[in-house]
Scaffold this motif. Sequence first.
Motif, PDB file in Angstrom:
ATOM      1  N   CYS A   7      79.493  48.032   7.660  1.00 55.94           N
ATOM      2  CA  CYS A   7      79.653  49.286   8.397  1.00 55.94           C
ATOM      3  C   CYS A   7      78.531  49.438   9.423  1.00 55.94           C
ATOM      4  O   CYS A   7      77.351  49.363   9.051  1.00 55.94           O
ATOM      5  CB  CYS A   7      79.641  50.460   7.415  1.00 55.94           C
ATOM      6  SG  CYS A   7      79.791  52.066   8.233  1.00 55.94           S
ATOM      7  N   PRO A   8      78.855  49.655  10.704  1.00 55.90           N
ATOM      8  CA  PRO A   8      77.800  49.762  11.713  1.00 55.90           C
ATOM      9  C   PRO A   8      77.007  51.071  11.619  1.00 55.90           C
ATOM     10  O   PRO A   8      75.915  51.172  12.160  1.00 55.90           O
ATOM     11  CB  PRO A   8      78.565  49.686  13.034  1.00 55.90           C
ATOM     12  CG  PRO A   8      79.950  50.132  12.704  1.00 55.90           C
ATOM     13  CD  PRO A   8      80.203  49.721  11.284  1.00 55.90           C
ATOM     14  N   CYS A  42      85.767  50.364  12.229  1.00 57.36           N
ATOM     15  CA  CYS A  42      85.998  50.928  13.558  1.00 57.36           C
ATOM     16  C   CYS A  42      84.682  51.501  14.089  1.00 57.36           C
ATOM     17  O   CYS A  42      84.073  52.359  13.439  1.00 57.36           O
ATOM     18  CB  CYS A  42      87.044  52.048  13.498  1.00 57.36           C
ATOM     19  SG  CYS A  42      88.629  51.490  12.860  1.00 57.36           S
ATOM     20  N   TRP A  43      84.248  51.010  15.227  1.00 63.93           N
ATOM     21  CA  TRP A  43      82.968  51.465  15.782  1.00 63.93           C
ATOM     22  C   TRP A  43      83.038  52.933  16.218  1.00 63.93           C
ATOM     23  O   TRP A  43      82.034  53.638  16.224  1.00 63.93           O
ATOM     24  CB  TRP A  43      82.587  50.587  16.981  1.00 63.93           C
ATOM     25  CG  TRP A  43      81.930  49.318  16.554  1.00 63.93           C
ATOM     26  CD1 TRP A  43      82.543  48.191  16.096  1.00 63.93           C
ATOM     27  CD2 TRP A  43      80.524  49.059  16.502  1.00 63.93           C
ATOM     28  NE1 TRP A  43      81.616  47.234  15.771  1.00 63.93           N
ATOM     29  CE2 TRP A  43      80.363  47.735  16.017  1.00 63.93           C
ATOM     30  CE3 TRP A  43      79.389  49.800  16.824  1.00 63.93           C
ATOM     31  CZ2 TRP A  43      79.110  47.146  15.849  1.00 63.93           C
ATOM     32  CZ3 TRP A  43      78.143  49.213  16.667  1.00 63.93           C
ATOM     33  CH2 TRP A  43      78.015  47.904  16.166  1.00 63.93           C
ATOM     34  N   HIS A  44      84.226  53.403  16.568  1.00 64.50           N
ATOM     35  CA  HIS A  44      84.339  54.767  17.092  1.00 64.50           C
ATOM     36  C   HIS A  44      84.567  55.794  15.993  1.00 64.50           C
ATOM     37  O   HIS A  44      84.654  56.984  16.262  1.00 64.50           O
ATOM     38  CB  HIS A  44      85.487  54.839  18.110  1.00 64.50           C
ATOM     39  CG  HIS A  44      86.812  54.468  17.515  1.00 64.50           C
ATOM     40  ND1 HIS A  44      87.174  53.157  17.293  1.00 64.50           N
ATOM     41  CD2 HIS A  44      87.856  55.223  17.080  1.00 64.50           C
ATOM     42  CE1 HIS A  44      88.382  53.118  16.764  1.00 64.50           C
ATOM     43  NE2 HIS A  44      88.822  54.356  16.618  1.00 64.50           N
ATOM     44  N   GLN A  89      80.474  49.926  22.152  1.00 63.59           N
ATOM     45  CA  GLN A  89      80.087  51.122  22.921  1.00 63.59           C
ATOM     46  C   GLN A  89      81.270  51.860  23.514  1.00 63.59           C
ATOM     47  O   GLN A  89      81.269  53.088  23.581  1.00 63.59           O
ATOM     48  CB  GLN A  89      79.118  50.723  24.055  1.00 63.59           C
ATOM     49  CG  GLN A  89      77.754  50.280  23.537  1.00 63.59           C
ATOM     50  CD  GLN A  89      77.145  49.184  24.377  1.00 63.59           C
ATOM     51  OE1 GLN A  89      77.689  48.807  25.408  1.00 63.59           O
ATOM     52  NE2 GLN A  89      76.025  48.653  23.920  1.00 63.59           N
ATOM     53  N   LYS A  90      82.271  51.164  23.959  1.00 69.29           N
ATOM     54  CA  LYS A  90      83.397  51.805  24.626  1.00 69.29           C
ATOM     55  C   LYS A  90      84.415  52.240  23.574  1.00 69.29           C
ATOM     56  O   LYS A  90      85.089  51.405  22.964  1.00 69.29           O
ATOM     57  CB  LYS A  90      84.032  50.835  25.616  1.00 69.29           C
ATOM     58  CG  LYS A  90      84.588  51.519  26.859  1.00 69.29           C
ATOM     59  CD  LYS A  90      84.782  50.512  27.976  1.00 69.29           C
ATOM     60  CE  LYS A  90      85.165  51.223  29.262  1.00 69.29           C
ATOM     61  NZ  LYS A  90      85.308  50.280  30.374  1.00 69.29           N
ATOM     62  N   GLU A 101      83.274  37.746  21.041  1.00 68.51           N
ATOM     63  CA  GLU A 101      82.130  38.649  20.897  1.00 68.51           C
ATOM     64  C   GLU A 101      81.925  39.408  22.202  1.00 68.51           C
ATOM     65  O   GLU A 101      81.794  38.808  23.273  1.00 68.51           O
ATOM     66  CB  GLU A 101      80.840  37.872  20.548  1.00 68.51           C
ATOM     67  CG  GLU A 101      80.878  37.141  19.217  1.00 68.51           C
ATOM     68  CD  GLU A 101      80.986  38.065  18.010  1.00 68.51           C
ATOM     69  OE1 GLU A 101      80.623  39.252  18.130  1.00 68.51           O
ATOM     70  OE2 GLU A 101      81.438  37.593  16.942  1.00 68.51           O
ATOM     71  N   TRP A 102      81.899  40.755  22.121  1.00 69.58           N
ATOM     72  CA  TRP A 102      81.607  41.592  23.291  1.00 69.58           C
ATOM     73  C   TRP A 102      80.139  41.450  23.682  1.00 69.58           C
ATOM     74  O   TRP A 102      79.266  41.391  22.813  1.00 69.58           O
ATOM     75  CB  TRP A 102      81.883  43.056  22.987  1.00 69.58           C
ATOM     76  CG  TRP A 102      83.338  43.411  22.857  1.00 69.58           C
ATOM     77  CD1 TRP A 102      84.008  43.668  21.703  1.00 69.58           C
ATOM     78  CD2 TRP A 102      84.282  43.557  23.911  1.00 69.58           C
ATOM     79  NE1 TRP A 102      85.322  43.955  21.952  1.00 69.58           N
ATOM     80  CE2 TRP A 102      85.523  43.911  23.312  1.00 69.58           C
ATOM     81  CE3 TRP A 102      84.225  43.433  25.302  1.00 69.58           C
ATOM     82  CZ2 TRP A 102      86.675  44.119  24.054  1.00 69.58           C
ATOM     83  CZ3 TRP A 102      85.377  43.652  26.049  1.00 69.58           C
ATOM     84  CH2 TRP A 102      86.594  43.995  25.424  1.00 69.58           C
ATOM     85  N   ASP A 103      79.887  41.412  24.998  1.00 74.99           N
ATOM     86  CA  ASP A 103      78.511  41.397  25.489  1.00 74.99           C
ATOM     87  C   ASP A 103      77.876  42.751  25.147  1.00 74.99           C
ATOM     88  O   ASP A 103      78.378  43.795  25.551  1.00 74.99           O
ATOM     89  CB  ASP A 103      78.514  41.190  27.014  1.00 74.99           C
ATOM     90  CG  ASP A 103      77.114  41.043  27.585  1.00 74.99           C
ATOM     91  OD1 ASP A 103      76.150  41.495  26.932  1.00 74.99           O
ATOM     92  OD2 ASP A 103      76.981  40.489  28.688  1.00 74.99           O
ATOM     93  N   PRO A 104      76.774  42.752  24.384  1.00 69.07           N
ATOM     94  CA  PRO A 104      76.187  44.041  23.966  1.00 69.07           C
ATOM     95  C   PRO A 104      75.642  44.874  25.130  1.00 69.07           C
ATOM     96  O   PRO A 104      75.415  46.069  24.971  1.00 69.07           O
ATOM     97  CB  PRO A 104      75.056  43.629  23.006  1.00 69.07           C
ATOM     98  CG  PRO A 104      74.767  42.193  23.305  1.00 69.07           C
ATOM     99  CD  PRO A 104      76.032  41.600  23.814  1.00 69.07           C
ATOM    100  N   LEU A 105      75.442  44.243  26.302  1.00 71.01           N
ATOM    101  CA  LEU A 105      74.876  44.979  27.440  1.00 71.01           C
ATOM    102  C   LEU A 105      75.918  45.320  28.503  1.00 71.01           C
ATOM    103  O   LEU A 105      75.578  45.784  29.578  1.00 71.01           O
ATOM    104  CB  LEU A 105      73.741  44.157  28.073  1.00 71.01           C
ATOM    105  CG  LEU A 105      72.557  43.842  27.150  1.00 71.01           C
ATOM    106  CD1 LEU A 105      71.517  43.024  27.888  1.00 71.01           C
ATOM    107  CD2 LEU A 105      71.931  45.124  26.622  1.00 71.01           C
TER     108      LEU A 105
END
Length: 1307
Positions: free
Chosen positions: A92-93, A135-137, A184-185, A230-234
């Motif tokens: 879990c994030p 889910c990050w959101h 992030q999105k 993998e999404w770019d973290p930046l």
Amino acid sequence: MAWMTYISSWFEQDDWYEGLQRASMSRVRQVGLLAAGCQPWNKDVCAASGDRFAYCATLAIYVYQLDHRYNEFKLHAIMSEHKKTITAISWCPHNPDLFASGSSDNLVIIWNVAEQKVIAKLNNTKGTPASLSWCWHAGEAVAFAPRRGPLLIWTISGPDSGVTVHRDAHSFMSDICTFRWHPQKKGKVVFGHMDGSLSIFQSGNKSQRHVLRPDSLEGTDEEDPVTALEWDPLSTDYLLVANLHHGIRLVDSESLYCITSFSLPSAAACVQCVAWVPSAPGMFITGDSQVGVLRIWNVSRTTPIDNFKLKKTGFHCLHVLNSPPRKKFSIQPPTPNHHMSSTSEAVPPPALPPGQAFSLPPGHALCCFLDGGVGLYDLGAKKWDFLRDMGHVETIFDCKFKPNNPNLLATASFDGTVKVWDVDTLTAVYTSPGNEGVIYSLSWAPGDLDCIAGATSQNGAFIWDIKKGKVIQRFNEHGKNGIFCVAWSHKDSKRIATCSGDGLCIIRTLDGRVLHKYKHPAAVFGCDWSQNNKDMIATGCEDRGVRVYYAATSSDQPLKVFSGHTAKVFHVRWSPLREGILCSGSDDGSVRIWDYTQDACIRVLSGHSGPVRGLLWNPEIPYLLVSGSWDYTVRVWDTRKGTCLDTVCDHGADVYGLTCHPSRPFTMASCSRDSTVRLWSLAPLVTPLQISILADRPWKEIIGNTDDAILRGAPPVLCGKVSRDIKQEIEKLGGHPRGKKLRWFSECLSPPGGSDNLWNLVAVIKGQDDSLLPQNYCRGIMHLKHLLKFRTSEAQELTTVKMSKFGGGIGAPTTEERLKEAADIHLRLGQIQRYCELMVELGEWDKALSVAPGVSVKYWRKLTQRRADQLIQEDKDDAIPYCIATGDVRKLVHFFMARGQLKEALLVAQAACEGNMQTCHVSTPDGASGPKDARGEDFTGLLHAASAQLAEWHFQGGRAVRAACCHLAVDDVELAMASLLRGNELELAVCVGTVLGESAAPATHYALELLARKCMMIPMWNLAADLLLMIPDNELQLVKLCAFYPGCEEEMSDLREKCKLPTVEECMQLAETAHADGNVFEAVKYYLLSQEPEKALPVGIDFVKEHISSSDWTLDTIHPVLDLLSYIQTEKLLLPTCTEARNELLILSGYSGALLAARRQYASIVPALYEYTSQLLKRREVSVPLTIERLSEELEAWRACTQPVHPSSEDSPYTPASESQRRVYAALLQRLQAEPLRGMVGPDYVTGSHLPSHSDAHISCLTGLKIQGPVYLLEDGKSAISLNDALMWAKVNPFSPLGTGIRLNPF
């Protein structure tokens, strides 16, 4: 406190003693664990969060946690709830204590790691959750997808709880390989497909389905699965994609454009795992799936910056820790910088050589390999922080000890390999070539042949030569039928039997010549050669029959057929001690004992709730049998009565194999479908026998014959070959060689894990000649006088020895690695010039030059000239050579200790003590003198400090015996004995202490006292008296024993006579006289021995109450009286007429125990003892000079003044103690005074305390937390505390935490 909710009912009333049981603990102790490796079947099977990482075996999740004190990762939990293959895990994030897992039986589970329990389960997920992610959101939602889709979202709690289908993510044209939420999105998610395409969804945007296929695939039907995403973290739009054949791309998910295609070094290179490095923007790493090459990349370059070959086998998955592990200790306050590693506060990176654009990022890569290996690699330091190599990844069907070496254990697995483990170090030393399909069974060649026979599911049987590293023979008589069992004859190394699904048991010679084919009416699952008759073999068949054949004749018909089982028979085992007796295990859940001579079943053992697989007769106790079952348990049986002595529930799946070695008959190994091997000590089952050896009882009470031993009610005696050999050797020596007897029996009864090492050190201290030390002595903890000699020799060997083709075992080091290891040893021994030469040979010139002045300036100049002829590409700053060269030993030792490199610290300190460290005499400006020559300093204190740190590291890891070895290595007998006592290794402590003599006497006497308490529980009162009579000043201990004795008057009289104590009548007179004279202690002592022991209660209690009402009392004034009073017979203490006195005794003993626990730093039970005393005060009618307010004030002062200044958890900020709290604590310390027995300060920690269990969790009624390690059940049969807490509690307060007045006896 949480624990009070469990036991408050006990404090409400005074008749709680009705119907109580005796407190109990498991009589089989877990002493070792060989953890599984990481499964290679599914992709998302490793994850990390903060200071934890996790990986999946096939059926269990292994969670490791950083121990800040030593900067090492330790196994924290094994989470096993899944019954089918685990397909994915996700941390879990938003909450580092939660993670989710899915499995192939359509199950998703949410776990709480901290509490090691299941939070929620989702069954019937409408398809296997092949991919899974939080889910990050949304904090409480987990998304998962079957291969065909759709994406399902499970909201775990709240008003919207339940499962919903993602609005867009469904109806895909190609199967899903994996998916990733954008961190992030909000709500943005990408899917990778089997055809190489991506699907991208985001609320408010148009769905992009099956886009961005590699250019080479456009317009074709070829598949190129997406192996990593993998999404770019930046960035909100950039995405790193790996395809199985096409390689790695950086793509823009908005414009659907490929920004960069990265070039792999060769067409053969293949990448299946990718991870961004959070600490280095634009940097990522990949793992090669063909070979174990880790590559470092930057998005601005199409080729790798660097690569390291970490293993021979390919990568399976990768994960970079979000935040590097924090370091707990540092030598000096750290200065802020951005370059940190898990093992040190790193210095700023060195200036880059011209032409090099990048430095390696600080960070930790969690690496999982296709062979099951798992490691944590420090990218900056280029070294493993943790490596768990070569574990099995699937069901382990069989395990066997090598006949001539009790330290080598072989295992056979579903994963197609046989592995050989060193059980002393719990490491793999050999592995078979593999690719055998399923291996069901194995059998060692008898004697010293280094060969193993294996039985496979489809490829017949084989013989693997371990030293040659290859299969040297195959047997294919069963065709493609599965072979379920292989058995090499114990007595004839030329004969091997196999049994198979084709209904045949075949006996052949090593060269493949078939001697017998025994035909059965159905599949044959098990066979076993008799150890008493070399030609007799038994089989177990699917037709429910057990058959016995005689191989010395030409007949292929059985001599006997036993029937009685109601389902198929699997394994059969002949008794090694009782001729003609064999047992069989069946799918009907029973074990049957058969007597060949009577042609009958003589016992049925019922209790398992599933099919029985593992069977093991003990090679010393003829009636002891162990069985393992599909019900996940191991049961120990007394076959004389058919009773189950103990049930072990620590495995998380079916138990298949059980084994022990004749020379270590009370150490057992078990293997299971949970992919682990566990080691157990059965010694607690024969405690009376161990104590008889210590008490030097006659041989007939230790060694007997089988016929007498199997009589019902007979005490356990040893009947095997090893014990007879020991007796024979001792009788050969003549005289009374007690030391030899204690050592040999101790080595026989003790589990692996340092006992051999301990006895070698004892021999060194007692002056034994070095030539008599065993060959493997240098592999363990060596005495300080040998440390440098052996390590120098090792360094020279590493420099010169050439590796044989197969001799290296697992992970054999390269020539470069061996030279580097040799150089490191020379450096730590102060041999600087040899170090420089080896560094030059390795091409590391800068390191050589930096320490060359430690030899001479002339040598340094010469080396510099040679440097002109060589080039080096890159180097790192290294503080260690500078410290060595300048002789700054203290800084170096503290540097090693702060990093947790305790063995290195010890080696350097010893080298300094022997004067091997010299300073470099280089002239200094302004006439200043150089540093003092290291030879002029006394480094003994430093050596002992380093040794103590290493000992504590072993002790905290549940290795009390190895901790004792560390202390003995520097001749500190007192601390060595204290380690054994705190680890509850009481029998070993008495053996070692007896041999060491006077220096160990105080600790030996304390161990004897605790063992006598153990005898009271068995109960064996005469043995207890024998032990106490070995203590010189033993009157008080004998008084306690006789006072507590519950037997009849005649037995009481005999015991008193043995202990040379007065009669009951004399004791009453002596008590009255002492009472009249005001001698309270003597009065209490003799009242307890009189016919009215309850008279001791008011005398002793009034004395204690009077003292604690004053202001100048100490713990040592009141504790001896309370301890003596606690030995009043329980039935007397529980009389209704003693209710008030009992309650007051419990309260005062609780308070005294809390103080004693504070003195001994038993931090885990101090709060519980204070709370226990407060609850009794609150709920019982008493008159004692204690108040709840006073207890609370003392507890808070203790907490405030003993809390760590640097807590490991950021959640608990440090709050300094107030002035009033410091005053209260200072007054408390005055009362406590010093602990008289050196080394006894600190918590108890028994072997196995660190080993997680798969079994149902027990919650401690003292702490409210899950118990790790051995459990102790209190007298109500349901309240549990850890064995460690039980031992500490019993040492400071003999009465149960339930407030019943019943004594606690966990020893």
